[in-house]
Design a protein around this motif. Structure first.
Motif, mmCIF file in Angstrom:
data_model
loop_
_atom_site.group_PDB
_atom_site.id
_atom_site.type_symbol
_atom_site.label_atom_id
_atom_site.label_comp_id
_atom_site.label_asym_id
_atom_site.label_seq_id
_atom_site.Cartn_x
_atom_site.Cartn_y
_atom_site.Cartn_z
ATOM 1 N N ILE A 189 -21.936 -19.677 -16.276
ATOM 2 C CA ILE A 189 -22.932 -19.688 -15.043
ATOM 3 C C ILE A 189 -22.900 -18.956 -13.811
ATOM 4 O O ILE A 189 -23.825 -18.036 -13.923
ATOM 5 C CB ILE A 189 -22.490 -20.881 -14.519
ATOM 6 C CG1 ILE A 189 -23.542 -22.292 -15.924
ATOM 7 C CG2 ILE A 189 -23.564 -21.360 -13.221
ATOM 8 C CD1 ILE A 189 -25.260 -21.939 -16.018
ATOM 9 N N PRO A 190 -21.597 -18.304 -13.969
ATOM 10 C CA PRO A 190 -21.049 -17.018 -12.746
ATOM 11 C C PRO A 190 -22.117 -15.880 -13.064
ATOM 12 O O PRO A 190 -23.000 -14.995 -12.082
ATOM 13 C CB PRO A 190 -19.413 -16.794 -12.275
ATOM 14 C CG PRO A 190 -19.431 -18.171 -12.883
ATOM 15 C CD PRO A 190 -20.366 -19.503 -13.982
ATOM 16 N N LEU A 191 -21.672 -15.556 -14.691
ATOM 17 C CA LEU A 191 -22.308 -14.134 -14.798
ATOM 18 C C LEU A 191 -24.293 -15.061 -15.451
ATOM 19 O O LEU A 191 -24.441 -13.352 -14.320
ATOM 20 C CB LEU A 191 -21.734 -14.092 -16.491
ATOM 21 C CG LEU A 191 -20.226 -13.763 -16.321
ATOM 22 C CD1 LEU A 191 -19.891 -12.742 -18.257
ATOM 23 C CD2 LEU A 191 -20.741 -12.177 -16.224
ATOM 24 N N LEU A 192 -24.210 -15.560 -15.443
ATOM 25 C CA LEU A 192 -25.813 -15.458 -15.148
ATOM 26 C C LEU A 192 -26.758 -15.241 -13.833
ATOM 27 O O LEU A 192 -27.343 -14.355 -13.187
ATOM 28 C CB LEU A 192 -26.529 -17.075 -15.917
ATOM 29 C CG LEU A 192 -27.372 -16.758 -15.345
ATOM 30 C CD1 LEU A 192 -28.390 -16.384 -16.524
ATOM 31 C CD2 LEU A 192 -27.824 -18.867 -16.709
ATOM 32 N N VAL A 193 -25.589 -15.910 -12.969
ATOM 33 C CA VAL A 193 -26.172 -16.394 -11.739
ATOM 34 C C VAL A 193 -26.095 -14.267 -11.196
ATOM 35 O O VAL A 193 -27.515 -13.907 -10.485
ATOM 36 C CB VAL A 193 -25.303 -16.769 -10.891
ATOM 37 C CG1 VAL A 193 -26.007 -17.056 -9.442
ATOM 38 C CG2 VAL A 193 -25.727 -18.096 -11.294
ATOM 39 N N ILE A 194 -24.869 -14.029 -11.402
ATOM 40 C CA ILE A 194 -24.948 -12.537 -10.550
ATOM 41 C C ILE A 194 -26.026 -11.473 -11.286
ATOM 42 O O ILE A 194 -26.722 -11.188 -10.438
ATOM 43 C CB ILE A 194 -23.465 -12.170 -10.593
ATOM 44 C CG1 ILE A 194 -22.607 -13.067 -10.004
ATOM 45 C CG2 ILE A 194 -23.448 -11.068 -11.113
ATOM 46 C CD1 ILE A 194 -20.671 -12.891 -10.162
ATOM 47 N N GLY A 195 -25.833 -12.054 -13.344
ATOM 48 C CA GLY A 195 -26.676 -10.811 -13.475
ATOM 49 C C GLY A 195 -28.101 -11.400 -12.645
ATOM 50 O O GLY A 195 -29.147 -9.953 -12.448
#
Length: 521
Positions: A189-195
């Motif tokens: 989820i953090p990777l998705l939001v940052i990306g």
């Protein structure tokens, strides 16, 4: 106590480590493919910026109330969808729970295919393999789409990533709720939001981005007089939040007894909507650039939603923009991450249900049943006829199956079993704010009226007009046949004997005091 050969209660459930783990998992379920490829187009076609008004109304009057209903059922009755609904509403409730599990089985076998496409296109982004004809590449070179309704001609470009996605999903599920599902969401989820934030910021600086945002946000307030716009808003909220087909019941059942329900519900609901708005900004800024490059208006572009937007329009955009390879990799990487977290929640519904009823270990349920679903997924969707089957089953599962499931759940739990006071008392006893008569009215009256209208209108449309020009016989077998299999599967699974005694259970906290308090209100 129900008749069963078992003498032991259903084993204790796994639990999230805390509130953050649950919230990230729930957001991971809610934020999926529809947030990226459905919401922007629906908003644009239904009043632009003005659509946010019915969207917010739908969120407050149906989305959050039904989300809390799922939380209350799962958390109070401590089980998968069939087990929790059995304890809440008897044998009929269990049948509805198994219907929800069957829906998840159908969705899982085709949803994984879209993730396989996204992974392939993530790789293709680096050399822009689709060339000057993204549509022809997708349908022809990539999918090798056949006119026949069913073939066994496998497509290696789909088959290999499809098997990879099943392996990843089943390994995560086999590791357990905390070591598998929770850890995956904490990372993804953090990777998705940052990306996706990087993607959106890049899109905002493209030529024509402002025109795209103007097209997206410019309000057409006259659209608010159209009942269809309001129905579209309720439909979007309903499908976006992962409610009414077992996911949130299952996830809530893994929460500790003394856990706040209302605050996480609000965080998940508004977090999901925030991501949809972010997706709308990114998608339409990018579409504005594409329209600018083509010398046309946004209205003249094709494929503004769904598979066409993601795998035909976006590759064409990527091919024309500076640094397009990295932009494409970000987009398809985000699509894969969003889809994977949702897939995990869909599969967890299935694993949890069969474990509760048949006493299987997590490994047996995840690898055994999950492996069988993977085989079905490969046979149906790893072939040249996969696109047609996916499109058809997706339409019937979502627009008929899930909506019917929601209506049945509300009618049985709130009307027949009259569990509204008990469930509102449960939420109120464990939350930062109380829910009472207003919540019960929204769930028991407004929601089934709106959903009933959506369901009837969709059934009438499908019977009268068919779907996408596909042959009526094919739609009868694959579309309506899918729903029939869901119903029959639910009946068979409900009739099976429980491995453990589901009735050896005591709901907590006691309901008498909350119920009297709610009645006085």
């Amino acid at each position: 106590m129900s008749r069963t050969s078992a003498t032991q209660a259903v084993p204790a459930r796994e639990q999230w480590t805390g509130q953050v783990g649950f919230i990230l998992a729930a957001i991971g379920s809610a934020v999926g493919l529809g947030n990226i490829w459905r919401f922007p187009g629906v908003a644009y076609e239904n009043g632009g910026g003005a659509f946010l008004i019915p969207y917010l109304v739908a969120l407050l009057t149906a989305g959050i109330p039904i989300l809390l209903l799922d939380y209350a059922i799962g958390h109070r009755f401590r089980g998968s969808a069939p087990l929790a609904l059995r304890r809440a509403a008897g044998r009929v409730g269990e049948g509805i729970g198994w219907f929800q599990v069957m829906i998840c089985m159908f969705i899982a076998v085709y949803y994984t295919v879209v993730l396989a496409w996204a992974i392939s296109y993530f790789v293709y982004s680096f050399d822009l393999r689709w060339g000057d004809d993204p549509t022809g590449f997708f349908v022809g070179d990539f999918l090798r789409a056949a006119d026949e309704p069913f073939t066994l001609e496998f497509v290696p470009a789909v088959l290999i990533p499809l098997l990879l996605m099943w392996v990843v999903a089943l390994v995560v599920l086999g590791a357990g709720v905390v070591r598998g599902v929770q850890r995956a969401n904490v990372v993804f989820i953090p990777l998705l939001v940052i990306g996706f934030l990087v993607l959106v910021v890049r899109a905002l600086f493209l030529p024509g981005a402002v025109e795209g945002l103007n097209a997206f946000f410019t309000p057409d307030f006259s659209a608010l007089a159209d009942p269809g716009v309001w129905i579209a808003a309720y439909s979007q909220i309903f499908f976006s939040l992962s409610i009414a087909f077992g996911i949130m019941i299952t996830y809530a059942s893994y929460r500790r007894r003394r856990s706040n329900l209302s605050t996480p519900g609000l965080v998940v609901a508004f977090g999901n909507s925030s991501f949809e708005l972010l997706a709308g900004i990114g998608v339409f800024a990018t579409l504005g650039f594409f329209a600018f490059q083509q010398g046309v208006g946004i209205d003249d572009l094709e494929s503004l939603t769904g598979v066409g937007l993601s795998f035909m329009t976006f590759p064409a955009i990527v091919a024309e923009m500076p640094g397009g390879a990295w932009f494409g990799a970000l987009f398809f990487g985000a699509l894969a991450l969003a889809g994977l977290t949702s897939l995990l929640s869909i599969l967890e519904v299935i694993v949890s249900a069969v474990r509760d009823k048949f006493g299987l270990t997590r490994a047996q349920a995840a690898y055994g049943l999950g492996g069988a679903l993977a085989v079905v997924s490969v046979l149906l969707f790893g072939t040249t006829s996969g696109l047609t089957a996916l499109d058809t089953i997706d339409n019937w599962a979502n627009n008929v199956g899930i909506v019917a499931s929601a209506i049945a759940t509300i009618v049985v739990v709130m009307w027949v079993r009259r569990a509204g006071a008990e469930l509102s008392g449960h939420v109120s006893a464990l939350s930062t704010f109380k829910v009472g008569r207003t919540w019960r009215l929204l769930v028991a009256l407004l929601a089934p009226v709106v959903l009933g209208y959506i369901l009837i209108a969709k059934i009438v449309e499908l019977i009268a007009n068919g779907y996408e020009g596909y042959p009526a016989l094919y739609l009868g077998i694959v579309g309506w046949g899918s729903v029939l299999v869901m119903v029959l599967g639910a009946i068979v699974l409900t009739s099976a004997r429980w491995r453990h005694d589901h009735a050896k259970f005591e709901a907590w906290p006691p309901i008498e005091a909350p119920r009297r308090e709610e009645v006085r209100r």
